[in-house]
Design a protein around this motif. Structure first.
Motif, mmCIF file in Angstrom:
data_model
loop_
_atom_site.group_PDB
_atom_site.id
_atom_site.type_symbol
_atom_site.label_atom_id
_atom_site.label_comp_id
_atom_site.label_asym_id
_atom_site.label_seq_id
_atom_site.Cartn_x
_atom_site.Cartn_y
_atom_site.Cartn_z
ATOM 1 N N GLU A 64 0.841 -1.199 0.000
ATOM 2 C CA GLU A 64 0.000 0.000 0.000
ATOM 3 C C GLU A 64 0.882 1.257 0.000
ATOM 4 O O GLU A 64 0.617 2.223 -0.722
ATOM 5 C CB GLU A 64 -0.906 0.014 1.241
ATOM 6 N N LEU A 65 1.922 1.249 0.809
ATOM 7 C CA LEU A 65 2.815 2.403 0.867
ATOM 8 C C LEU A 65 3.560 2.581 -0.452
ATOM 9 O O LEU A 65 3.734 3.704 -0.933
ATOM 10 C CB LEU A 65 3.805 2.239 2.019
ATOM 11 N N ALA A 66 3.995 1.494 -1.035
ATOM 12 C CA ALA A 66 4.725 1.580 -2.307
ATOM 13 C C ALA A 66 3.832 2.129 -3.420
ATOM 14 O O ALA A 66 4.310 2.854 -4.302
ATOM 15 C CB ALA A 66 5.271 0.203 -2.684
ATOM 16 N N CYS A 67 2.557 1.793 -3.391
ATOM 17 C CA CYS A 67 1.643 2.294 -4.415
ATOM 18 C C CYS A 67 1.445 3.800 -4.290
ATOM 19 O O CYS A 67 1.228 4.496 -5.284
ATOM 20 C CB CYS A 67 0.288 1.587 -4.311
ATOM 21 N N LEU A 68 1.498 4.315 -3.081
ATOM 22 C CA LEU A 68 1.294 5.744 -2.870
ATOM 23 C C LEU A 68 2.547 6.555 -3.150
ATOM 24 O O LEU A 68 2.472 7.717 -3.533
ATOM 25 C CB LEU A 68 0.836 6.003 -1.433
ATOM 26 N N TYR A 69 3.723 5.949 -2.959
ATOM 27 C CA TYR A 69 4.974 6.707 -3.044
ATOM 28 C C TYR A 69 5.947 6.003 -3.971
ATOM 29 O O TYR A 69 6.835 5.285 -3.549
ATOM 30 C CB TYR A 69 5.574 6.874 -1.642
ATOM 31 N N ARG A 70 5.790 6.227 -5.273
ATOM 32 C CA ARG A 70 6.626 5.518 -6.232
ATOM 33 C C ARG A 70 8.059 6.007 -6.211
ATOM 34 O O ARG A 70 8.949 5.337 -6.723
ATOM 35 C CB ARG A 70 6.033 5.661 -7.635
ATOM 36 N N ASP A 71 8.337 7.208 -5.642
ATOM 37 C CA ASP A 71 9.715 7.687 -5.544
ATOM 38 C C ASP A 71 10.427 7.133 -4.316
ATOM 39 O O ASP A 71 11.619 7.345 -4.146
ATOM 40 C CB ASP A 71 9.753 9.217 -5.499
ATOM 41 N N LEU A 72 9.668 6.444 -3.451
ATOM 42 C CA LEU A 72 10.278 5.775 -2.309
ATOM 43 C C LEU A 72 10.478 4.300 -2.655
ATOM 44 O O LEU A 72 9.567 3.639 -3.147
ATOM 45 C CB LEU A 72 9.380 5.879 -1.077
ATOM 46 N N GLU A 73 11.662 3.816 -2.383
ATOM 47 C CA GLU A 73 11.916 2.387 -2.523
ATOM 48 C C GLU A 73 11.517 1.728 -1.209
ATOM 49 O O GLU A 73 12.161 1.931 -0.184
ATOM 50 C CB GLU A 73 13.395 2.124 -2.828
#
Length: 745
Positions: A64-73
C-alpha cells in the motif's frame, strides 16, 4: 487476486501510470485503519529514498505504501520466509522488494536507510523473547545504526499507560454468561479467565494479581489492579476469535517517557510522542463497556489504544531536545510588548501580546511527477512549545521542540513586500530568483486574535520542479542548527493534520489554499468521522447567513496603551537549553513568551454543525477584537467559538462535557454530540506555547429563540474562504469542509 498478462497484480499498470487522481483513488479505497496508519507515519518520511517496513507480515501494508509513493523504494522485512515468499508473489511493484530478516538485527548496511517503520510489531520482539524489554532496546540500537543522518524512525505500537499505582476496573456481568466458551462469556467472566491464563513481564510465574470488589454500578463487577494490567485486558477483550493467540503476547513494554528516553539516548530527535485514542474503538469498545476510577472513585481516562513516536537521527554535536531550565517574569521585556485595549461601548479591557514588525509565511511549491510538493522548514527549533505552562497537555503529547512549519520570518514593515519575500526565500530556503516562477498574491490571517496582536502575511510561491532533498542554508538560530528546508507531499501534510501528526496549522492553511487554487481534490478525510442526524429546517432568522463571514465594519476600541500591569496575560522569560544525546548542554538561549495568568495553555475551538432538511449548516461567531482594528481599521471579525480552558480540565475525556456546557451558556445552543476535528496544533509557537483542540459540535437549535451565532450553509463556503482572517476559523472550516465532503473534488 486478479492479475494482468505480465503476472503483476491487476491494478499495477493503472497505478504505475501514476496520475495523481489514480493515487488518491487508491488511497480512498483503503480501509480507514490503513489510511490512518499511512497518515500517522509517512508524513514524516522524505518524498524519496529507501524505507524499510519492519515486520511486514503478509506484505500488504508495504505494498500500500509503495503504491502511494513511487519515488520511495519500499522494502518489507519479515523473519518468516514463507510470508516473504508469498508477499513477493502477491505484491509486486518496481519500487517494492521483500527481505527475510530479523528486525532486531542488522538487516541492512549501516547508514543505508532514509526511514524505518515499526507498526504494531515491536511488542512481538519482547513477547516471544521472554518479555525481555532489553531486546527492544537492542533492536533500536541496530535500527538507528542502519539510518542515515536525517533519517526517520517511527514506532506505532502500544504504551504502558500513566496513572496511579492501582485503579478500579468495572466491567459488566450481564453481557454474557458466567462460564462457557470464550465467545459467550460476560466481560467480567472473561477478565477472570484472562487473569488466570495470561502471562507477561510482571507475572511470569503465575496468574495476574488482582483483588475483586463490589461495584457501585448495577450489573458490573469491580477489580483492583494496576493500570498496565487493566490496559492489557481492555485492549484485547474484543479479540475473542483468536483469544489463545492473543494471550501469548504482552502488548505494553515501555512507558511514554521510556520510549522518549530510549530515542534521545540513541541520538534521535523526538519529532512527536503522542498517546492515541482511536475514535471508533473508544466509541464502540470503550464507552459504557468498562469504567476506570482511582481508589477514591474518581473517574480515570481510558488507556491509549495506540502510541506514536517519531524520531529523526541527528549528526554528531546536534541537539535532540530543547528544555526550559527556568522561567521568570522579565524586569523589562525586550521582545514582546503587552498592550491593553478598552472597548468604548462596554469598557471591557483586552490584553494583547505583540512582537515587533510583521510575520511572513512563505510556502514554495512545485509539481513533480504529477505530485504536488510543498517545501517547508523541517526540524526548526521552537523551544517555546516546551515552556513550563503550569498545565498539562490534554492528550499527553510531548515534543523535542523542533517543528515543521512554513518558510517564515519576521521582516521590517518598511521593506517592500516582494523584496522581503525574495530575500527570505534565498536566505532561509536556498532558492535563487531564477528558480522562482511566480510569487502568489498575498493573503492574511490573525494567528490568535484574542491574545496576540499578529497578522501574518502569507504567499504561495511557485518554483521550478526540484526534488525534495534537504536544502542547506546558514544557521540563523541560537542553537546548533536551524533544521532543513525539504519537500513534503501536500496531501500527506493534510492527512498528518487530520490525525495529530503535524503541529503547525499555518502550513495546513496554505496547503488547502494551494489545492483550491489548483482545483485539485484534497483526498479522503481520515480523522474522526462526523456522523450527523437529520433535523428540522432552521428558523429563517438563524439560517440567513448572508453576512456570516463579512460582519459590518466598526471600530470600538480606544487607542492602545502599554500595560503597566497585566490582568489576563503573563509575559514570561525562559532559559532554554539544547540537550545532546548524553544530556549535555550544547547551547542556551533566552526567549520571551506569553501565557494566560489563571487559565491553562489549552484552547478549545468548536464549530457548530447542523444537518437539516434544507442543507448542512455551520455556525460562526462575530466578535469585536482589538487586533483586527489595529491592522485593518475595523474591530469586527468572524471567528470560531473558542475557550481558554480552566486548569481543572486535565484530559481529553473532559472536553465533550465542557463544550456542551460552554456552548449552551455562551450561545444558547445545545450540543448533541461532538468529535475531534483533526489533530491539535500550535497557533503561533514563536510567541506562546498555547495548543488548540479543534472540535465539530452537532447542535440542535431551539426554534423559539435565535442564538448569538451566524449560520451559513456549508456548500456556500468554498468560494468565501478568502474572506476569513481568523486562522482558527480557517483551520476548522477547511477541516469541516473536508470531513463533511465539501472539499474540492
Amino acid at each position: 487476486m486478479n492479475e494482468s498478462d505480465d503476472g503483476k497484480p491487476g491494478n499495477y499498470s493503472r497505478q504505475d501510470r501514476g496520475s495523481r487522481e489514480a493515487y488518491e483513488s487508491y488511497f480512498a479505497g483503503m480501509d480507514i485503519s490503513m489510511r490512518q496508519k499511512v497518515a500517522l507515519t509517512t508524513a514524516h518520511f522524505p518524498v524519496r529514498g529507501r524505507i524499510a517496513d519492519m515486520g511486514c507480515g503478509s506484505g500488504l501494508g508495504t505494498y500500500e505504501l509503495a503504491c502511494l509513493y513511487r519515488d520511495l523504494e519500499m522494502v518489507g522485512v519479515d523473519i518468516n520466509p514463507v510470508s516473504v515468499e508469498r508477499a513477493r508473489r502477491e505484491y509486486r511493484r518496481e519500487n517494492l522488494a521483500y527481505e527475510v530478516g530479523d528486525i532486531s538485527g542488522m538487516v541492512f548496511p549501516a547508514a543505508s536507510l532514509d526511514g524505518i517503520l515499526n507498526s504494531s510489531v515491536l511488542h512481538h520482539v519482547t513477547s516471544f523473547n521472554g518479555f525481555d524489554v532489553g531486546r527492544v532496546l537492542q533492536t533500536l540500537d541496530n535500527q538507528v545504526a542502519q539510518l542515515k543522518t536525517g533519517g526517520v524512525l517511527i514506532i506505532r505500537d502500544f504504551v504502558i499507560p500513566d496513572g496511579p499505582a492501582e485503579l478500579l476496573l468495572d466491567v459488566p456481568t450481564t453481557d454474557g454468561t458466567p462460564d462457557g466458551n470464550v465467545a459467550e462469556l460476560s466481560t467480567a467472566a472473561l477478565f477472570e479467565l484472562f487473569a488466570r491464563d495470561w502471562r507477561g513481564s510482571t507475572n511470569l510465574a503465575g496468574p495476574l494479581a488482582y483483588a475483586p470488589s463490589v461495584s457501585t454500578r448495577p450489573g458490573f463487577a469491580r477489580f483492583r489492579l494496576t493500570p498496565r494490567a487493566a490496559a492489557e485486558f481492555v485492549l484485547r477483550k474484543d479479540y475473542r476469535a483468536d483469544w489463545d493467540t492473543e494471550l501469548l503476547e504482552e502488548y505494553t513494554y515501555l512507558s511514554q517517557s521510556g520510549f522518549e528516553e530510549a530515542f534521545r539516548a540513541r541520538g534521535l530527535r523526538v519529532v512527536v510522542s503522542a498517546p492515541l485514542w482511536n475514535p471508533w474503538i473508544v466509541r464502540h469498545r470503550f464507552e459504557g463497556r468498562f469504567h476506570l476510577s482511582d481508589m477514591a472513585g474518581r473517574a480515570l481516562p481510558f488507556p491509549p489504544t495506540n502510541y506514536l513516536i517519531v524520531g529523526e537521527k541527528v549528526g554528531a554535536g546536534r541537539g535532540v531536545a530543547l528544555i526550559e531550565e527556568q522561567s521568570r517574569a522579565p524586569r523589562a521585556p525586550r521582545f514582546l510588548t503587552l498592550t491593553t485595549h478598552r472597548r468604548a461601548d462596554t469598557g471591557e479591557v483586552f490584553e494583547l501580546a505583540e512582537r515587533p514588525h510583521r510575520t511572513l509565511d512563505l510556502v514554495p511549491w512545485c509539481e513533480r511527477d504529477d505530485r504536488i510538493i510543498v517545501f517547508a522548514k523541517k526540524s526548526f527549533p521552537r523551544p517555546i512549545i516546551n515552556a513550563r505552562t503550569g498545565s498539562s497537555r490534554l492528550d499527553g503529547a510531548s515534543f523535542s521542540g523542533y517543528v515543521t512549519e512554513p518558510v517564515s520570518s519576521i521582516v521590517d514593515s518598511s521593506e517592500p513586500m516582494d523584496e522581503a519575500a525574495l530575500r527570505v526565500l534565498a536566505e532561509r530556503a536556498g532558492l535563487t530568483r531564477e528558480e522562482i516562477v511566480s510569487l502568489g498574491e498575498p493573503f492574511h490571517y490573525y494567528t490568535s486574535p484574542g491574545g496576540v496582536n499578529e497578522r501574518v502575511l502569507a504567499r504561495l510561491v511557485r518554483i521550478r520542479p526540484r526534488d525534495g532533498e534537504p536544502v542547506p542554508f546558514p544557521n540563523y538560530t541560537e542553537f546548533t542548527d536551524a533544521g532543513t528546508v525539504r519537500g513534503l507531499d501536500a496531501h500527506q501534510v493534510l492527512r498528518a493534520g487530520h490525525v495529530g501528526g503535524m503541529l503547525d496549522a499555518r502550513l495546513e492553511i496554505n496547503v488547502y489554499r494551494l489545492l483550491r487554487q489548483l482545483g485539485v481534490g484534497a483526498g479522503p478525510w481520515i480523522g474522526a468521522a462526523v456522523e450527523l442526524t437529520m433535523r428540522d429546517a432552521l428558523h429563517p432568522d438563524i439560517a440567513d447567513g448572508t453576512d456570516a463571514l463579512r460582519p459590518p465594519a466598526r471600530a470600538l476600541f480606544e487607542p492602545r496603551e502599554i500595560a503597566s500591569s497585566s490582568v489576563f496575560l503573563d509575559v514570561r522569560e525562559g532559559d532554554f537549553a539544547e540537550r545532546a544525546r548524553d544530556d549535555a548542554n550544547l547551547a542556551r538561549a533566552r526567549y520571551e513568551y506569553v501565557l494566560p495568568k489563571r487559565l491553562s495553555a489549552n484552547t478549545l475551538t468548536a464549530l457548530p454543525v447542523a444537518l437539516t432538511t434544507t442543507g448542512l449548516y455551520i455556525g460562526v461567531e462575530q466578535r469585536d477584537l482589538p487586533a483586527p482594528q489595529a491592522f485593518g481599521g475595523s474591530s469586527t471579525i468572524s471567528t470560531v467559538p473558542a475557550w481558554r480552558l480552566p486548569l481543572s480540565v486535565t484530559h481529553l475525556d473532559e472536553l465533550g462535557e465542557y463544550l456542551a456546557d460552554a456552548m449552551l451558556r455562551d450561545f444558547g445552543v445545545r450540543v448533541v454530540r461532538s468529535w475531534p476535528l483533526g489533530g491539535t496544533y500550535f497557533p503561533t509557537p514563536g510567541v506562546t506555547p498555547e495548543i488548540v483542540h479543534p472540535f465539530a459540535a452537532e447542535v440542535e437549535l431551539d426554534a423559539r429563540s435565535v442564538p448569538s451565532l451566524k449560520f451559513i450553509r456549508l456548500d456556500k463556503l468554498a468560494d468565501k474562504l478568502d474572506a476569513i482572517e481568523d486562522a482558527h476559523l480557517l483551520i476548522i472550516l477547511n477541516r469541516a469542509l473536508h470531513a463533511l465532503g465539501h472539499a474540492p473534488a
